[in-house]
Design a protein around this motif. Structure first.
Motif, PDB file in Angstrom:
ATOM      1  N   MET A 283       0.925  -1.383   0.052  1.00  0.00           N
ATOM      2  CA  MET A 283       0.229   0.045   0.170  1.00  0.00           C
ATOM      3  C   MET A 283       0.878   1.186   0.041  1.00  0.00           C
ATOM      4  O   MET A 283       0.564   2.326  -0.717  1.00  0.00           O
ATOM      5  N   ALA A 284       1.769   1.297   0.685  1.00  0.00           N
ATOM      6  CA  ALA A 284       2.809   2.403   0.831  1.00  0.00           C
ATOM      7  C   ALA A 284       3.450   2.513  -0.516  1.00  0.00           C
ATOM      8  O   ALA A 284       3.545   3.647  -1.089  1.00  0.00           O
ATOM      9  N   GLU A 285       3.810   1.497  -1.224  1.00  0.00           N
ATOM     10  CA  GLU A 285       4.508   1.545  -2.621  1.00  0.00           C
ATOM     11  C   GLU A 285       3.207   2.156  -3.399  1.00  0.00           C
ATOM     12  O   GLU A 285       3.740   3.026  -4.483  1.00  0.00           O
ATOM     13  N   LEU A 286       2.119   1.701  -3.356  1.00  0.00           N
ATOM     14  CA  LEU A 286       1.271   1.965  -4.430  1.00  0.00           C
ATOM     15  C   LEU A 286       0.908   3.526  -4.280  1.00  0.00           C
ATOM     16  O   LEU A 286       0.691   4.365  -5.112  1.00  0.00           O
ATOM     17  N   GLN A 287       0.889   4.029  -2.957  1.00  0.00           N
ATOM     18  CA  GLN A 287       0.413   5.411  -2.686  1.00  0.00           C
ATOM     19  C   GLN A 287       1.735   6.234  -3.083  1.00  0.00           C
ATOM     20  O   GLN A 287       1.210   7.564  -3.598  1.00  0.00           O
ATOM     21  N   ALA A 288       3.014   5.895  -3.131  1.00  0.00           N
ATOM     22  CA  ALA A 288       4.117   6.815  -3.479  1.00  0.00           C
ATOM     23  C   ALA A 288       4.013   6.752  -5.126  1.00  0.00           C
ATOM     24  O   ALA A 288       4.247   7.852  -5.782  1.00  0.00           O
ATOM     25  N   ASN A 289       3.449   5.619  -5.798  1.00  0.00           N
ATOM     26  CA  ASN A 289       3.444   5.615  -7.192  1.00  0.00           C
ATOM     27  C   ASN A 289       2.185   6.511  -7.456  1.00  0.00           C
ATOM     28  O   ASN A 289       2.122   7.438  -8.684  1.00  0.00           O
TER      29      ASN A 289
END
Length: 138
Positions: A109-115
């Protein structure tokens, strides 16, 4: 209304496929993974007879899948429920697996949010460039 299953209720592969909206191939795959252990009957043992235990294991497997657990993780957890009645080890194992899975989901989720933030930045920049280019041509 159908009667509630009991320890003596049995199911065919078609019964389980229909009830859980699965293909018979998927059920055979779960069997190959060691999640289900039907009895065999008929010529050459071609007919599978699933017990109430198999039905419960299939239901738990599908629940684990919905949670995003691997079939190996699901089997490990479900297998603990076949052990003696002491639920402590079962619950500890379940909590450990859930904590690991939650951590993986939080990282994803953190990676998706950064993306997503990066996409928004590029969209904003592209809109600004488009607005400038349209202003020049007007």
């Amino acid at each position: 209304m159908a009667a509630a299953p009991n320890a003596f209720t049995t199911y065919t592969i078609s019964d389980l496929a229909r009830e859980f909206d699965l293909t018979t191939r998927a059920i055979r795959f779960y069997e190959d993974m060691g999640l289900l252990q039907p009895e065999r009957s008929g010529p050459g043992g071609r007919n599978r007879i699933y017990s109430a235990r198999d039905r419960t294991r299939l239901k738990l497997t599908l629940r684990a899948k919905r949670l995003g657990l691997s079939l190996t993780e699901a089997r490990e957890i479900i297998d603990t429920y076949d052990s003696p009645r002491d639920t402590g080890p079962q619950l500890r194992k379940f909590l450990t697996v859930l904590a690991q899975h939650r951590q993986q989901l939080e990282e994803q989720m953190a990676e998706l949010q950064a993306n997503l933030d990066e996409v928004r930045t590029h969209e904003k920049e592209a809109r600004a460039l488009l607005a400038r280019s349209e202003k020049k041509t007007a």
